[in-house]
Motif scaffolding. Structure first.
Motif, PDB file in Angstrom:
ATOM      1  N   LEU A  74       0.851  -1.189   0.000  1.00 37.84           N
ATOM      2  CA  LEU A  74       0.000   0.000   0.000  1.00 37.84           C
ATOM      3  C   LEU A  74       0.883   1.234   0.000  1.00 37.84           C
ATOM      4  N   GLY A  75       0.750   2.078  -1.044  1.00 38.35           N
ATOM      5  CA  GLY A  75       1.580   3.278  -1.177  1.00 38.35           C
ATOM      6  C   GLY A  75       1.341   4.280  -0.055  1.00 38.35           C
ATOM      7  N   GLN A  76       2.216   5.296   0.004  1.00 38.23           N
ATOM      8  CA  GLN A  76       2.206   6.178   1.177  1.00 38.23           C
ATOM      9  C   GLN A  76       0.910   6.966   1.325  1.00 38.23           C
ATOM     10  N   ALA A  77       0.240   7.281   0.211  1.00 33.10           N
ATOM     11  CA  ALA A  77      -1.058   7.958   0.314  1.00 33.10           C
ATOM     12  C   ALA A  77      -2.192   6.954   0.142  1.00 33.10           C
ATOM     13  N   GLY A  78      -1.843   5.684   0.228  1.00 35.81           N
ATOM     14  CA  GLY A  78      -2.804   4.619  -0.064  1.00 35.81           C
ATOM     15  C   GLY A  78      -3.922   4.553   0.957  1.00 35.81           C
ATOM     16  N   LYS A  79      -5.103   4.257   0.474  1.00 31.94           N
ATOM     17  CA  LYS A  79      -6.287   4.179   1.337  1.00 31.94           C
ATOM     18  C   LYS A  79      -6.573   2.718   1.669  1.00 31.94           C
ATOM     19  N   PRO A  80      -6.616   2.409   2.975  1.00 35.05           N
ATOM     20  CA  PRO A  80      -6.839   1.006   3.364  1.00 35.05           C
ATOM     21  C   PRO A  80      -8.156   0.445   2.842  1.00 35.05           C
ATOM     22  N   GLU A  81      -9.140   1.334   2.577  1.00 36.44           N
ATOM     23  CA  GLU A  81     -10.436   0.806   2.118  1.00 36.44           C
ATOM     24  C   GLU A  81     -10.355   0.188   0.724  1.00 36.44           C
TER      25      GLU A  81
END
Length: 205
Positions: free
Chosen positions: A46-53
């Motif tokens: 998951l990238g640094q601005a990635g959203k867990p949803e």
């Protein structure tokens, strides 16, 4: 232009991520650039601005938060990943040019094999029709890149069903096996690394 190609085989994701960070943090003006050609056991990143949803359900595959751009993607056996550890100012390449070079290397590899692939504006990576075959994510630190590109070759694509790949709901993914290309991940890694070197040579030249 001297680039060291390291064929690391199947390696766990987290130590490889740590090694990229360490390599980049300790490199000097004289450190040769490197390409690392790997496969990983199943992992979501998951990238640094990635959203867990964008991870839709837990299917028992570990999720690692990392410092590249982009959202969530999946790495697993049968997918070749090439990490590009490059000193961009020394190569006289800008980040956007590097992204373009990586995409072009994948497009050229598939073109050699008779498959038409293309870019999409605003959505880094390489697509065949409406399906994504290669994903791309980079981090630049002090002018030096790490992370890189993954190409789906001959793998179980079902883990992509548990995420919105790259943050796009319903994005289809495809692999070279689905296109009737007789490639192993190892062969794809060899050929793609050569295309990447050609692209870097052209941009540098």
């Amino acid at each position: 232009m001297d680039v060291v190609v390291r064929r690391l085989g199947r390696v766990d994701y987290e130590p490889t991520f740590q090694a990229m960070q360490d390599f980049t943090a300790t490199r000097t003006a004289d450190t040769p650039d490197e390409l690392w050609v790997v496969e990983h056991p199943p992992v979501y990143t998951l990238g640094q601005a990635g959203k867990p949803e964008h991870v839709l359900r837990d299917v028992g595959i570990p999720l690692v938060r990392i410092d590249r751009g982009g959202q969530v993607t999946y790495h697993g056996p049968g997918q070749v990943v090439i990490y590009l550890l490059l000193d961009l100012p020394r190569l006289k390449i800008k980040v956007r040019e590097l992204v373009s070079a990586i995409e072009q290397a994948v497009i050229d590899l598939l073109g050699e094999l008779g498959v038409v692939a293309e870019r999409r504006d605003g959505a880094p990576g390489v697509y065949v029709g409406d399906a994504k075959i290669a994903a791309l994510g980079l981090r630049i630190r002090n002018g030096c890149s790490y992370h890189g590109v993954s190409l789906n070759v001959d793998m179980d694509l079902s883990p992509f069903d548990a995420i919105n790949p790259c943050g796009y709901a319903g994005l289809k993914v495809i692999q070279t096996r689905d296109l009737n290309l007789p490639l192993t991940a190892h062969e794809a890694g060899e050929r793609l690394s050569q295309h990447l070197l050609q692209q870097l040579e052209q941009k540098h030249g």
